[in-house]
Motif scaffolding. Structure first.
Motif, mmCIF file in Angstrom:
data_model
loop_
_atom_site.group_PDB
_atom_site.id
_atom_site.type_symbol
_atom_site.label_atom_id
_atom_site.label_comp_id
_atom_site.label_asym_id
_atom_site.label_seq_id
_atom_site.Cartn_x
_atom_site.Cartn_y
_atom_site.Cartn_z
ATOM 1 N N TYR A 169 31.413 42.693 27.576
ATOM 2 C CA TYR A 169 31.914 43.949 28.158
ATOM 3 C C TYR A 169 33.439 43.997 28.154
ATOM 4 C CZ TYR A 169 32.572 47.587 31.756
ATOM 5 O OH TYR A 169 32.950 48.710 32.457
ATOM 6 N N LEU A 170 34.072 42.837 28.370
ATOM 7 C CA LEU A 170 35.530 42.798 28.511
ATOM 8 C C LEU A 170 36.220 42.195 27.283
ATOM 9 C CD1 LEU A 170 35.694 41.547 32.210
ATOM 10 C CD2 LEU A 170 35.986 43.894 31.392
ATOM 11 N N GLN A 171 35.540 42.208 26.151
ATOM 12 C CA GLN A 171 36.086 41.533 24.976
ATOM 13 C C GLN A 171 37.428 42.109 24.512
ATOM 14 O OE1 GLN A 171 33.513 42.002 21.551
ATOM 15 N NE2 GLN A 171 32.795 43.994 22.247
ATOM 16 N N GLU A 172 37.717 43.368 24.827
ATOM 17 C CA GLU A 172 38.971 43.985 24.399
ATOM 18 C C GLU A 172 40.092 43.802 25.423
ATOM 19 O OE1 GLU A 172 37.995 48.009 23.678
ATOM 20 O OE2 GLU A 172 36.708 47.611 21.948
ATOM 21 N N CYS A 173 39.758 43.246 26.573
ATOM 22 C CA CYS A 173 40.772 43.069 27.614
ATOM 23 C C CYS A 173 41.540 41.765 27.407
ATOM 24 C CB CYS A 173 40.117 43.054 28.998
ATOM 25 S SG CYS A 173 39.309 44.617 29.431
ATOM 26 N N GLN A 174 42.770 41.750 27.885
ATOM 27 C CA GLN A 174 43.606 40.572 27.746
ATOM 28 C C GLN A 174 43.295 39.508 28.784
ATOM 29 O OE1 GLN A 174 47.620 42.022 27.920
ATOM 30 N NE2 GLN A 174 47.601 42.763 25.798
ATOM 31 N N HIS A 175 42.654 39.907 29.867
ATOM 32 C CA HIS A 175 42.340 38.969 30.938
ATOM 33 C C HIS A 175 40.830 38.958 31.163
ATOM 34 C CE1 HIS A 175 46.587 38.548 32.071
ATOM 35 N NE2 HIS A 175 46.681 39.848 31.805
ATOM 36 N N LEU A 184 38.484 45.205 36.776
ATOM 37 C CA LEU A 184 37.499 44.125 36.776
ATOM 38 C C LEU A 184 38.047 42.864 36.116
ATOM 39 C CD1 LEU A 184 34.599 43.145 37.325
ATOM 40 C CD2 LEU A 184 33.937 44.125 35.124
ATOM 41 N N SER A 185 38.789 43.038 35.039
ATOM 42 C CA SER A 185 39.262 41.883 34.272
ATOM 43 C C SER A 185 40.213 40.991 35.064
ATOM 44 C CB SER A 185 39.944 42.356 32.985
ATOM 45 O OG SER A 185 41.128 43.079 33.272
ATOM 46 N N TRP A 186 40.845 41.527 36.130
ATOM 47 C CA TRP A 186 41.805 40.756 36.913
ATOM 48 C C TRP A 186 41.198 40.187 38.200
ATOM 49 C CZ3 TRP A 186 46.579 39.213 35.542
ATOM 50 C CH2 TRP A 186 47.167 39.828 34.432
ATOM 51 N N LEU A 187 39.921 40.449 38.481
ATOM 52 C CA LEU A 187 39.349 40.060 39.761
ATOM 53 C C LEU A 187 38.975 38.582 39.817
ATOM 54 C CD1 LEU A 187 37.013 43.110 40.528
ATOM 55 C CD2 LEU A 187 39.331 42.665 41.378
ATOM 56 N N ASN A 188 38.969 38.072 41.038
ATOM 57 C CA ASN A 188 38.461 36.727 41.326
ATOM 58 C C ASN A 188 37.102 36.914 41.984
ATOM 59 O OD1 ASN A 188 37.955 34.120 42.026
ATOM 60 N ND2 ASN A 188 39.881 33.772 43.117
ATOM 61 N N LEU A 189 36.031 36.424 41.349
ATOM 62 C CA LEU A 189 34.671 36.706 41.791
ATOM 63 C C LEU A 189 33.976 35.464 42.326
ATOM 64 C CD1 LEU A 189 33.552 38.874 38.724
ATOM 65 C CD2 LEU A 189 34.383 39.712 40.938
ATOM 66 N N LEU A 190 33.025 35.703 43.206
ATOM 67 C CA LEU A 190 32.109 34.653 43.635
ATOM 68 C C LEU A 190 30.947 34.598 42.647
ATOM 69 C CD1 LEU A 190 31.913 35.478 47.459
ATOM 70 C CD2 LEU A 190 33.307 33.710 46.366
ATOM 71 N N GLY A 191 30.589 33.397 42.219
ATOM 72 C CA GLY A 191 29.476 33.243 41.291
ATOM 73 C C GLY A 191 28.160 33.074 42.030
ATOM 74 N N GLY A 192 27.078 33.546 41.405
ATOM 75 C CA GLY A 192 25.755 33.429 42.018
ATOM 76 C C GLY A 192 24.895 32.396 41.311
ATOM 77 N N GLU A 193 23.714 32.812 40.879
ATOM 78 C CA GLU A 193 22.773 31.894 40.240
ATOM 79 C C GLU A 193 23.264 31.515 38.848
ATOM 80 O OE1 GLU A 193 18.276 32.305 38.522
ATOM 81 O OE2 GLU A 193 18.638 33.036 40.552
ATOM 82 N N SER A 194 23.263 30.223 38.547
ATOM 83 C CA SER A 194 23.718 29.758 37.234
ATOM 84 C C SER A 194 22.657 30.056 36.173
ATOM 85 C CB SER A 194 23.994 28.255 37.264
ATOM 86 O OG SER A 194 22.815 27.542 37.566
ATOM 87 N N GLY A 195 23.110 30.194 34.926
ATOM 88 C CA GLY A 195 22.183 30.396 33.820
ATOM 89 C C GLY A 195 21.549 31.766 33.773
ATOM 90 N N SER A 196 22.116 32.739 34.485
ATOM 91 C CA SER A 196 21.513 34.077 34.541
ATOM 92 C C SER A 196 22.031 35.008 33.454
ATOM 93 C CB SER A 196 21.764 34.707 35.916
ATOM 94 O OG SER A 196 23.144 34.918 36.109
ATOM 95 N N GLY A 197 23.044 34.586 32.707
ATOM 96 C CA GLY A 197 23.552 35.402 31.609
ATOM 97 C C GLY A 197 24.623 36.400 31.993
ATOM 98 N N ILE A 207 34.691 51.039 39.356
ATOM 99 C CA ILE A 207 35.599 49.965 38.958
ATOM 100 C C ILE A 207 35.816 50.037 37.454
ATOM 101 C CG2 ILE A 207 35.942 47.461 38.843
ATOM 102 C CD1 ILE A 207 36.079 48.495 41.647
ATOM 103 N N SER A 208 37.062 50.115 37.035
ATOM 104 C CA SER A 208 37.370 50.183 35.611
ATOM 105 C C SER A 208 37.399 48.788 35.006
ATOM 106 C CB SER A 208 38.722 50.863 35.396
ATOM 107 O OG SER A 208 39.758 50.051 35.935
#
Length: 293
Positions: free
Chosen positions: A204-210, A183-196, A178-179
């Motif tokens: 990781y995606l700081q240079e991406c627009q999304h 990745l920047s455009w995906l809709n993800l399911l979240g897991g455990e909160s507070g895991s970082g 996965i590039s």
């Protein structure tokens, strides 16, 4: 000052809903229990117990105080055990405790004939484990994220790869990796909160627009895996958490491009107030065994 004996009486009255029943449970006279509650109320300048026909009801102030009172009594028990029956209490966030730590615990216990440590294990969310460590309810913690605080030592124990998991029939399952742009455009399911994980993704995606959106916060990797299997969505998890599912074909795990998305597992322990700092035996074992096990 909050007297622990008074707090114990308050907890028992709340649990039993009766001064008389609380007195019987604690082996005290009912007037003594009443006196303890009265002294607490005078110290805090609030009302803690309402007497009603159906029994005793805690006030809002009592309910606010209750978790702290319980924590203080647990800490007292820990302090007494530390002096009289030394043990090592380990805390681990859920992903680490469930998917990574177990083989190390088993191997360590095989060496108990040569090691004097008695181990107790607590598995909970990352924020709860951090709180227990700061409150001296545990001695050593293994966490996915640790901000670093005075009075504690920390070291990276392992570095875990994150992978995108999908159902086998998902369009992304055909990809070898996965590039960032995908990745920047995906809709993800979240897991455990507070895991970082969110912090790692942001970096990781700081240079991406999304940035990926999170449609649900499911609370644990096990819940995430069930949801992905059911076709509800896709998610990022530890590669080690889906080894069995990938082997049996119920899930697909797709690495990130160049295997660039990883998470450092932090091993944290309380500094020892001695001239020569010495790591706890279990810390030494984990650091020496993380590569060779």
């Amino acid at each position: 000052m909050l007297n622990l004996i008074w707090l114990k009486s308050l907890i028992m009255v709340i649990e039993q809903r009766s001064f008389q029943a609380a007195a019987e449970q604690l082996g005290l006279a009912q007037p003594t229990i009443s006196q303890h509650i009265q002294k607490l109320e005078e110290t805090l300048c609030v009302s803690l117990i309402h007497r009603v026909r159906s029994g005793c009801q805690p006030t809002e102030y009592a309910l606010r105080l209750l978790p702290y009172a319980q924590s203080m009594l647990r800490l007292q028990d820990r302090a007494l055990l530390a002096v009289n029956q030394p043990s090592m209490r380990i805390g681990a966030s859920s992903n680490i405790g469930i998917y990574l730590l177990q083989p190390y615990l088993q191997n360590y216990r095989h060496k108990q004939a040569f090691i004097n440590d008695k181990l107790d294990i607590v598995i909970d969310s990352n924020p709860v484990v951090a709180e227990k460590l700061e409150n001296a309810e545990i001695d050593i913690a293994l966490m996915e994220w640790w901000p670093g605080k005075a009075g504690f030592e920390s070291q990276i124990w392992k570095t875990e790869a994150l992978v995108l998991i999908t159902p086998p029939d998902h369009p992304l399952a055909k990809l070898s990796s996965i590039s960032k742009s995908i990745l920047s455009w995906l809709n993800l399911l979240g897991g455990e909160s507070g895991s970082g994980t969110g912090r790692i993704l942001k970096n990781y995606l700081q240079e991406c627009q999304h940035f990926p959106t999170v449609s649900m916060q499911l609370g644990s990797t096990e819940a995430v895996k069930q949801a992905v299997r059911a076709g509800i969505g896709i998610s990022l998890v530890f590669a080690s958490s889906v080894v069995d599912e990938v082997q049996y074909g119920s899930l697909c795990a797709i690495p990130l491009e160049d295997h660039a998305l990883t998470k450092d597992i932090q091993l944290v322990w309380r500094q020892q107030p001695t001239i020569q700092q010495k790591q706890p035996q279990f810390v030494e074992y984990l650091l020496s065994s993380s590569i060779n096990l």
